[in-house]
Design a protein around this motif. Structure first.
Motif, PDB file in Angstrom:
ATOM      1  N   TYR A  56      -3.978 -37.529 -32.602  1.00 27.97           N
ATOM      2  CA  TYR A  56      -4.890 -36.950 -31.529  1.00 27.97           C
ATOM      3  C   TYR A  56      -4.093 -35.940 -31.048  1.00 27.97           C
ATOM      4  O   TYR A  56      -2.821 -36.113 -30.643  1.00 27.97           O
ATOM      5  N   VAL A  57      -4.781 -35.030 -30.522  1.00 27.60           N
ATOM      6  CA  VAL A  57      -4.297 -33.884 -29.666  1.00 27.60           C
ATOM      7  C   VAL A  57      -5.073 -33.889 -28.278  1.00 27.60           C
ATOM      8  O   VAL A  57      -6.239 -33.782 -28.396  1.00 27.60           O
ATOM      9  N   SER A  87     -14.228 -41.697 -23.264  1.00 32.65           N
ATOM     10  CA  SER A  87     -13.450 -40.028 -23.139  1.00 32.65           C
ATOM     11  C   SER A  87     -12.421 -40.040 -24.298  1.00 32.65           C
ATOM     12  O   SER A  87     -11.313 -40.930 -24.234  1.00 32.65           O
ATOM     13  N   GLY A  88     -12.519 -39.203 -25.307  1.00 28.07           N
ATOM     14  CA  GLY A  88     -11.743 -38.736 -26.055  1.00 28.07           C
ATOM     15  C   GLY A  88     -10.692 -39.771 -26.902  1.00 28.07           C
ATOM     16  O   GLY A  88     -11.443 -40.742 -27.476  1.00 28.07           O
ATOM     17  N   ALA A  93     -10.012 -45.055 -29.862  1.00 28.99           N
ATOM     18  CA  ALA A  93      -9.184 -46.258 -29.908  1.00 28.99           C
ATOM     19  C   ALA A  93     -10.069 -47.539 -29.808  1.00 28.99           C
ATOM     20  O   ALA A  93      -9.761 -48.597 -30.727  1.00 28.99           O
ATOM     21  N   LEU A  94     -11.026 -47.436 -29.041  1.00 30.14           N
ATOM     22  CA  LEU A  94     -11.918 -48.697 -28.911  1.00 30.14           C
ATOM     23  C   LEU A  94     -12.775 -48.640 -30.307  1.00 30.14           C
ATOM     24  O   LEU A  94     -13.029 -49.829 -30.615  1.00 30.14           O
ATOM     25  N   ASP A  95     -13.454 -47.541 -30.518  1.00 26.16           N
ATOM     26  CA  ASP A  95     -14.265 -47.586 -32.006  1.00 26.16           C
ATOM     27  C   ASP A  95     -13.285 -48.310 -32.958  1.00 26.16           C
ATOM     28  O   ASP A  95     -13.697 -49.143 -33.600  1.00 26.16           O
ATOM     29  N   GLY A 160      -6.890 -34.973 -40.584  1.00 25.55           N
ATOM     30  CA  GLY A 160      -6.882 -36.557 -40.240  1.00 25.55           C
ATOM     31  C   GLY A 160      -6.867 -36.580 -38.796  1.00 25.55           C
ATOM     32  O   GLY A 160      -6.664 -37.746 -38.462  1.00 25.55           O
ATOM     33  N   LEU A 161      -7.126 -35.682 -37.881  1.00 30.54           N
ATOM     34  CA  LEU A 161      -7.334 -36.040 -36.382  1.00 30.54           C
ATOM     35  C   LEU A 161      -8.369 -36.871 -36.204  1.00 30.54           C
ATOM     36  O   LEU A 161      -9.391 -36.801 -36.799  1.00 30.54           O
ATOM     37  N   TRP A 162      -8.255 -37.808 -34.985  1.00 31.48           N
ATOM     38  CA  TRP A 162      -9.264 -38.609 -34.431  1.00 31.48           C
ATOM     39  C   TRP A 162     -10.127 -37.768 -33.399  1.00 31.48           C
ATOM     40  O   TRP A 162     -11.052 -38.196 -32.968  1.00 31.48           O
TER      41      TRP A 162
END
Length: 164
Positions: A56-57, A87-88, A93-95, A160-162
């Motif tokens: 993540y960025v 948000s972002g 993370a929750l998903d 592969g960024l989230w």
């Protein structure tokens, strides 16, 4: 910023380009890094510690209108405290947590034995379960942070960024 654990040559090249865009801190465990995070604008990177893959960025701006400190410290604290669930990174993370049957079983066990939790509690636990590392670069102001974030996202978007 070390990339020795990254086996994909093309990805290592991209990470070297990211490294050269700014002055970055060393990698630190996410939760342990928050107290030392600056209250200034900047860009942060979150990576998996074993694979060294950046996931993540994100960017953080200056103080909010409320006068509370924001910057990198404020942004990371929002995620750690579970207030960034929609948000972002917090949402991602929750998903990911909700797609993990073992994590859900643990949550159900906790519910049965300790009672319900708030959405904020679930979000906090979802972030912390990822056990990520963070590094950041401070910028002079929000527009510079946004520009650096865009540069990094452009380099890493297909790796592969989230980020959504």
């Amino acid at each position: 910023m070390s990339w020795s654990a990254v086996h994909d040559y093309a990805l290592r090249e991209r990470y070297a380009e990211v490294r050269d865009l700014a002055e970055w801190t060393d990698w630190m465990p996410f939760e342990a890094a928050i107290p030392s995070a600056p209250r200034e604008p900047g860009v942060y990177l979150l990576r998996e510690p074993i694979t060294a893959i950046i996931r993540y960025v994100g960017m953080a701006g200056e103080r909010a209108a409320t006068g509370r400190p924001q910057g990198l410290y404020g942004r990371l604290t929002v995620y750690r405290n579970g207030r960034g669930a929609i948000s972002g990174f917090g949402e991602e993370a929750l998903d990911r947590a909700l797609a993990d049957p073992a994590w859900l079983e643990q949550q159900l066990h906790d519910l049965r034995h300790h009672g319900p939790k708030t959405a904020q509690d679930w979000a906090r636990e979802a972030v912390l379960r990822l056990d990520l590392e963070v590094a950041w670069s401070v910028t002079p102001d929000t527009p510079d942070a946004r520009y650096l974030e865009t540069q990094v996202l452009t380099l890493l978007r297909t790796h592969g960024l989230w980020n959504r």
